[in-house]
Scaffold this active site. Structure first.
Site, mmCIF file in Angstrom:
data_model
loop_
_atom_site.group_PDB
_atom_site.id
_atom_site.type_symbol
_atom_site.label_atom_id
_atom_site.label_comp_id
_atom_site.label_asym_id
_atom_site.label_seq_id
_atom_site.Cartn_x
_atom_site.Cartn_y
_atom_site.Cartn_z
ATOM 1 N N PRO A 78 0.816 -1.224 0.000
ATOM 2 C CA PRO A 78 0.000 0.000 0.000
ATOM 3 C C PRO A 78 0.844 1.265 0.000
ATOM 4 O O PRO A 78 1.868 1.364 0.690
ATOM 5 C CB PRO A 78 -0.805 -0.130 1.294
ATOM 6 C CG PRO A 78 -0.936 -1.602 1.488
ATOM 7 C CD PRO A 78 0.375 -2.166 1.036
ATOM 8 N N CYS A 79 0.382 2.259 -0.777
ATOM 9 C CA CYS A 79 1.154 3.486 -0.948
ATOM 10 C C CYS A 79 0.848 4.601 0.053
ATOM 11 O O CYS A 79 1.685 5.498 0.216
ATOM 12 C CB CYS A 79 0.961 4.031 -2.361
ATOM 13 S SG CYS A 79 -0.743 4.487 -2.753
ATOM 14 N N PRO A 80 -0.311 4.633 0.759
ATOM 15 C CA PRO A 80 -0.603 5.766 1.636
ATOM 16 C C PRO A 80 0.492 6.140 2.631
ATOM 17 O O PRO A 80 0.679 7.339 2.904
ATOM 18 C CB PRO A 80 -1.880 5.317 2.362
ATOM 19 C CG PRO A 80 -2.572 4.454 1.360
ATOM 20 C CD PRO A 80 -1.457 3.700 0.693
ATOM 21 N N PHE A 82 3.456 6.549 2.177
ATOM 22 C CA PHE A 82 4.514 7.312 1.523
ATOM 23 C C PHE A 82 3.984 8.372 0.561
ATOM 24 O O PHE A 82 4.760 9.097 -0.050
ATOM 25 C CB PHE A 82 5.446 6.348 0.775
ATOM 26 C CG PHE A 82 5.826 5.163 1.608
ATOM 27 C CD1 PHE A 82 6.753 5.286 2.627
ATOM 28 C CD2 PHE A 82 5.210 3.936 1.402
ATOM 29 C CE1 PHE A 82 7.077 4.201 3.433
ATOM 30 C CE2 PHE A 82 5.528 2.846 2.195
ATOM 31 C CZ PHE A 82 6.467 2.977 3.210
#
Length: 336
Positions: A78-80, A82
Site C-alpha cells: 500500500p502506498c498511503p 509514503f
C-alpha cells in the site's frame, strides 16, 4: 517451489487486479500464489486467470513458509504511508506493510525480490527508511537497489513514476541490470484511446485525438475511504482537461453520435492508459473497477523489469559491474 522445466516461480502479495502479475507472467514467471485482500480484485484475478491460485487474505495474516524456495517474491505494498495524500507517515502508518513483506521474504527465501510503491518513497524524507530495508535484506543474503521508474519510458501512455526495489541473492546480483527505456515510440493519450473514443460513433474523435497529443498524468485510483470514480485531485483534473478529458467522473460508455463537449474516460480507457491488455476484464461496479485500475502497476513495466530479473536468475546477461568477473552468455530474449 523451485522452477520446473526452466519455468521460474513467483509469489505476489497485494496483487490487486493483476497488473504486476500480467507483466511477470509475460516475463516467464509462473505464479504459485497471488495474495490480495480486496474481494473485487480477487474476483477479477479469478475471472481472467481461473488457473491462478488466488488467496483472498490479509498479508499480515499470510504464512509464507509453505512457499519456501520460490524464485521471485513480488508485490506492490500500500502506498498511503509514503504518499502526500496519505500524510507520509512511513513506519508510523498502520497501513505500512513493508515489515510484513520483509517477514515473508525471510519465510519464503526467494532468489529475487521486487516491490513497487509510489514516487514519494524516493524522497529524502524516506532515505533512512529505504536504507533500513536494504540493510535487512542484506542480513538475509540479498543485494539490492532502489530506482525511480517512469512508466512512459516503457511504452505506457502515462507518466506514472514508481519507486521500485529489486534485490537478488548475492550469487545472482552481478547479472542484474536495470533495463533501459524501451525503443518503442511513446504513444500519446489520443493515439492510445482513439479507437475507443470513436467506437460508439462520435464524429469528433479524430479532432479530439489531435488535441490529446501528450502523455497522460498519473492515473489515481483512490482508497476505500477516500476518492471515487474520478481522475484525481484538482491538479490532475486540470492536466486531463488540457488533453481534452473531463476528469470529474467516469463515463459508462464512449461518446456517441452528436456528442458535444469534453468526453470522459471509461474504465476500459483508464485500463488502456495503464497498459492492461484489451481483453482483461475488471469485475465489480464502476467505482470498484476503477480503483482496481488506478491502483495497478502497469503490466508493460512489470514485464520489462521482471524480464531483467528472470535473465539474472538464469545468469544470462553480462554487465560491466566493477570488481566482478562476468561470464558471457546470451539469453533467449536476446536471440529472438
Amino acid at each position: 517451489m523451485s522452477a520446473i522445466n526452466n519455468q521460474l516461480t513467483s509469489l505476489e502479495i497485494c496483487a490487486g487486479a493483476g497488473g504486476q502479475a500480467i507483466g511477470l507472467e509475460s516475463a516467464g514467471f509462473d505464479h504459485v500464489a497471488l495474495v490480495e485482500v480486496d474481494h473485487h480484485a480477487c474476483n477479477t484475478l479469478r475471472y481472467n486467470r481461473p488457473s491462478w491460485n488466488v488467496i483472498e487474505d490479509d498479508v499480515r495474516k499470510f504464512d509464507g513458509k509453505p512457499f519456501k524456495g520460490i524464485d521471485l517474491f513480488a508485490g506492490g505494498v500500500p502506498c498511503p504511508p509514503f504518499s502526500v495524500a496519505g500524510k507520509q507517515l512511513g513506519w508510523d502508518d498502520e497501513r505500512d506493510l513493508f515489515p510484513d513483506a520483509l517477514r515473508l521474504v525471510e519465510e519464503t527465501g526467494p532468489k529475487a525480490v521486487m516491490i513497487e510503491n509510489v514516487k514519494g518513497l524516493m524522497s529524502k524524507k524516506f532515505a533512512n527508511y529505504r536504507k533500513q530495508i536494504l540493510r535487512k535484506l542484506e542480513q538475509l543474503g540479498y543485494l539490492g537497489d532502489w530506482k525511480l521508474v517512469y512508466a512512459a519510458d516503457y511504452g505506457v501512455p502515462q507518466l506514472r513514476p514508481r519507486a521500485i526495489l529489486v534485490a537478488l541473492k548475492e550469487a545472482y546480483w552481478p547479472y542484474f541490470n536495470w533495463p533501459s527505456q524501451t525503443e518503442e515510440k511513446r504513444h500519446t493519450v489520443g493515439e492510445a484511446l482513439y479507437q475507443q473514443m470513436k467506437s460508439n460513433g462520435w464524429e469528433g474523435a479524430a479532432a479530439w485525438k489531435n488535441k490529446a497529443n501528450a502523455i497522460a498524468p498519473t492515473i489515481v485510483g483512490g482508497s476505500k475511504k477516500h476518492g471515487g470514480a474520478d481522475l484525481g485531485p484538482t491538479r490532475a483534473k486540470k492536466a486531463w482537461l488540457e488533453l481534452g478529458v473531463n476528469g470529474k467522473s467516469l463515463a459508462d460508455e464512449p461518446p456517441g453520435p452528436g456528442f458535444e463537449g469534453t468526453p470522459k474516460l471509461t474504465v476500459r480507457m483508464a485500463a488502456i492508459i495503464q497498459g492492461f491488455p484489451e481483453e482483461w476484464v475488471f469485475t465489480g461496479k464502476k467505482t470498484a473497477s476503477y480503483r482496481q485500475v488506478g491502483n495497478a502497476f502497469p503490466p508493460p513495466v512489470a514485464k520489462v523489469i521482471g524480464g531483467a530479473i528472470a535473465s539474472a536468475l538464469r545468469k544470462e546477461q553480462v554487465f560491466d559491474k566493477p570488481g566482478i568477473e562476468l561470464e558471457f552468455a546470451f539469453s533467449e530474449i536476446t536471440k529472438k
